[in-house]
Design a protein around this motif. Structure first.
Motif, PDB file in Angstrom:
ATOM      1  N   ALA A  90       0.825  -1.209   0.000  1.00 23.14           N
ATOM      2  CA  ALA A  90       0.000   0.000   0.000  1.00 23.14           C
ATOM      3  C   ALA A  90       0.856   1.254   0.000  1.00 23.14           C
ATOM      4  N   CYS A 107       0.693   5.070   1.126  1.00 23.40           N
ATOM      5  CA  CYS A 107      -0.074   5.889   2.066  1.00 23.40           C
ATOM      6  C   CYS A 107       0.352   7.347   1.930  1.00 23.40           C
ATOM      7  N   CYS A 159      -0.952   9.831   3.865  1.00 22.82           N
ATOM      8  CA  CYS A 159      -1.308  10.600   5.059  1.00 22.82           C
ATOM      9  C   CYS A 159      -0.137  11.505   5.459  1.00 22.82           C
ATOM     10  N   ARG A 212      -3.000  -0.815  -3.228  1.00 22.45           N
ATOM     11  CA  ARG A 212      -3.901   0.125  -2.563  1.00 22.45           C
ATOM     12  C   ARG A 212      -3.205   1.476  -2.416  1.00 22.45           C
ATOM     13  N   SER A 213      -4.017   2.526  -2.478  1.00 26.59           N
ATOM     14  CA  SER A 213      -3.536   3.884  -2.268  1.00 26.59           C
ATOM     15  C   SER A 213      -4.446   4.511  -1.215  1.00 26.59           C
ATOM     16  N   LEU A 214      -3.862   4.858  -0.063  1.00 25.40           N
ATOM     17  CA  LEU A 214      -4.631   5.311   1.094  1.00 25.40           C
ATOM     18  C   LEU A 214      -4.457   6.803   1.348  1.00 25.40           C
ATOM     19  N   ARG A 261      -8.325   2.732  -4.417  1.00 29.31           N
ATOM     20  CA  ARG A 261      -8.059   4.068  -3.885  1.00 29.31           C
ATOM     21  C   ARG A 261      -9.014   4.368  -2.739  1.00 29.31           C
ATOM     22  N   PHE A 262      -8.442   4.879  -1.638  1.00 28.70           N
ATOM     23  CA  PHE A 262      -9.241   5.169  -0.458  1.00 28.70           C
ATOM     24  C   PHE A 262      -8.968   6.569   0.043  1.00 28.70           C
ATOM     25  N   SER A 299      -9.522   7.635   7.023  1.00 33.02           N
ATOM     26  CA  SER A 299      -9.450   6.408   7.805  1.00 33.02           C
ATOM     27  C   SER A 299     -10.682   5.537   7.654  1.00 33.02           C
ATOM     28  N   LEU A 314     -11.752   4.539   5.090  1.00 35.22           N
ATOM     29  CA  LEU A 314     -11.432   3.744   3.901  1.00 35.22           C
ATOM     30  C   LEU A 314     -12.590   3.751   2.905  1.00 35.22           C
ATOM     31  N   LYS A 354     -13.908   4.319  -0.536  1.00 34.66           N
ATOM     32  CA  LYS A 354     -13.283   4.305  -1.864  1.00 34.66           C
ATOM     33  C   LYS A 354     -13.563   5.618  -2.553  1.00 34.66           C
TER      34      LYS A 354
END
Length: 136
Positions: free
Chosen positions: A23, A25, A27, A108-110, A127-128, A131, A133, A135
Protein backbone atom coordinates in the motif's frame (compact mmCIF):
# COMPACT_ATOMS: atom_id res chain seq x y z
CA UNK A 1 13.38 -15.29 2.24
CA UNK A 2 13.67 -11.55 1.72
CA UNK A 3 15.77 -9.25 3.88
CA UNK A 4 14.83 -5.71 4.88
CA UNK A 5 17.15 -3.44 6.84
CA UNK A 6 17.92 0.08 7.92
CA UNK A 7 20.66 2.10 6.20
CA UNK A 8 23.43 0.90 8.49
CA UNK A 9 22.20 -2.71 8.85
CA UNK A 10 21.80 -2.66 12.65
CA UNK A 11 18.04 -3.42 12.42
CA UNK A 12 16.84 -6.03 9.96
CA UNK A 13 13.87 -8.23 9.17
CA UNK A 14 13.61 -11.62 7.50
CA UNK A 15 10.43 -11.87 5.45
CA UNK A 16 8.89 -15.00 3.89
CA UNK A 17 8.89 -13.55 0.35
CA UNK A 18 6.98 -10.98 -1.66
CA UNK A 19 3.50 -10.12 -0.41
CA UNK A 20 0.41 -9.18 -2.36
CA UNK A 21 -0.61 -6.52 0.17
CA UNK A 22 1.44 -3.45 -0.74
CA UNK A 23 0.00 0.00 0.00
CA UNK A 24 0.99 3.58 -0.78
CA UNK A 25 -0.07 5.89 2.07
CA UNK A 26 -0.38 9.63 1.48
CA UNK A 27 -1.31 10.60 5.06
CA UNK A 28 0.55 13.51 6.60
CA UNK A 29 2.14 11.17 9.18
CA UNK A 30 3.68 8.96 6.47
CA UNK A 31 4.86 12.04 4.60
CA UNK A 32 6.66 13.24 7.72
CA UNK A 33 7.89 9.73 8.66
CA UNK A 34 9.52 9.22 5.27
CA UNK A 35 10.43 12.79 4.30
CA UNK A 36 8.73 11.99 0.97
CA UNK A 37 5.27 12.70 -0.48
CA UNK A 38 4.06 9.23 0.54
CA UNK A 39 5.15 6.03 2.21
CA UNK A 40 4.91 2.54 0.74
CA UNK A 41 4.59 -0.51 2.93
CA UNK A 42 4.45 -4.26 2.38
CA UNK A 43 2.26 -6.00 4.95
CA UNK A 44 3.06 -9.40 6.46
CA UNK A 45 1.58 -11.57 9.20
CA UNK A 46 3.56 -10.69 12.34
CA UNK A 47 4.31 -14.33 13.11
CA UNK A 48 6.02 -14.73 9.70
CA UNK A 49 8.57 -11.94 10.34
CA UNK A 50 11.88 -12.33 12.20
CA UNK A 51 13.29 -9.12 13.68
CA UNK A 52 17.01 -8.69 14.40
CA UNK A 53 18.66 -5.81 16.21
CA UNK A 54 17.32 -3.37 18.80
CA UNK A 55 15.02 -0.82 17.14
CA UNK A 56 13.62 2.22 18.94
CA UNK A 57 9.87 2.76 19.01
CA UNK A 58 7.89 5.90 18.24
CA UNK A 59 4.17 5.80 19.13
CA UNK A 60 1.53 8.11 17.67
CA UNK A 61 -2.24 8.22 17.48
CA UNK A 62 -3.60 6.68 14.30
CA UNK A 63 -6.56 7.99 12.30
CA UNK A 64 -8.58 5.00 13.58
CA UNK A 65 -8.14 6.15 17.17
CA UNK A 66 -5.67 3.36 17.97
CA UNK A 67 -1.90 3.67 18.21
CA UNK A 68 0.64 3.24 15.43
CA UNK A 69 4.09 2.10 16.52
CA UNK A 70 6.97 2.88 14.16
CA UNK A 71 10.28 1.09 14.69
CA UNK A 72 13.48 2.73 13.59
CA UNK A 73 17.23 2.27 13.93
CA UNK A 74 18.69 4.22 16.87
CA UNK A 75 21.97 4.59 14.95
CA UNK A 76 20.98 5.72 11.43
CA UNK A 77 17.35 6.74 12.06
CA UNK A 78 15.79 4.68 9.24
CA UNK A 79 12.21 3.54 9.85
CA UNK A 80 12.13 -0.16 9.00
CA UNK A 81 8.65 -1.32 10.07
CA UNK A 82 5.47 -0.43 11.97
CA UNK A 83 2.46 -1.96 13.65
CA UNK A 84 -1.01 -0.49 14.13
CA UNK A 85 -3.49 -1.35 16.86
CA UNK A 86 -6.23 -1.80 14.24
CA UNK A 87 -4.13 -4.52 12.49
CA UNK A 88 -2.51 -6.25 15.49
CA UNK A 89 -1.49 -9.39 13.59
CA UNK A 90 0.27 -7.53 10.75
CA UNK A 91 3.61 -5.75 10.35
CA UNK A 92 4.07 -3.03 7.73
CA UNK A 93 7.58 -3.04 6.26
CA UNK A 94 9.00 0.01 4.49
CA UNK A 95 9.55 -0.89 0.84
CA UNK A 96 12.72 1.20 0.86
CA UNK A 97 14.11 -1.09 3.59
CA UNK A 98 13.59 -4.04 1.24
CA UNK A 99 15.46 -2.15 -1.51
CA UNK A 100 14.38 -4.41 -4.38
CA UNK A 101 13.40 -2.56 -7.58
CA UNK A 102 11.46 -5.67 -8.68
CA UNK A 103 9.28 -5.78 -5.55
CA UNK A 104 5.53 -5.73 -6.34
CA UNK A 105 3.85 -2.35 -6.85
CA UNK A 106 1.13 -1.04 -4.51
CA UNK A 107 -2.36 -2.51 -4.87
CA UNK A 108 -3.90 0.13 -2.56
CA UNK A 109 -3.54 3.88 -2.27
CA UNK A 110 -4.63 5.31 1.09
CA UNK A 111 -5.44 8.83 2.34
CA UNK A 112 -5.67 10.16 -1.19
CA UNK A 113 -7.21 13.41 0.09
CA UNK A 114 -3.67 14.44 1.12
CA UNK A 115 -1.92 13.02 -1.97
CA UNK A 116 0.34 15.54 -3.70
CA UNK A 117 -1.30 16.64 -6.95
CA UNK A 118 1.72 15.67 -9.07
CA UNK A 119 1.89 12.08 -7.70
CA UNK A 120 0.42 9.53 -10.08
CA UNK A 121 -0.53 6.06 -8.88
CA UNK A 122 -1.11 3.49 -11.63
CA UNK A 123 -4.44 2.14 -12.77
CA UNK A 124 -5.96 -0.95 -11.18
CA UNK A 125 -5.08 0.25 -7.67
CA UNK A 126 -7.81 0.43 -5.00
CA UNK A 127 -8.06 4.07 -3.89
CA UNK A 128 -9.24 5.17 -0.46
CA UNK A 129 -9.87 8.46 1.31
CA UNK A 130 -9.40 8.98 5.05
CA UNK A 131 -9.45 6.41 7.81
CA UNK A 132 -12.99 5.27 7.02
CA UNK A 133 -11.43 3.74 3.90
CA UNK A 134 -14.18 5.15 1.69
CA UNK A 135 -13.28 4.31 -1.86
CA UNK A 136 -12.76 7.38 -4.03
Amino acid sequence: MIEASCSCGAVSLSLPGPTRLVAACHCIHCQRRTGAPFGVGAFYPADAVTISGAPREYVRAGASGGKVRSYFCPDCGSTVYWQADNLPDMIGVAIGAIADPDFPAPVRSLFEQSKHAWVEIGSGVERFEQSSLRKS
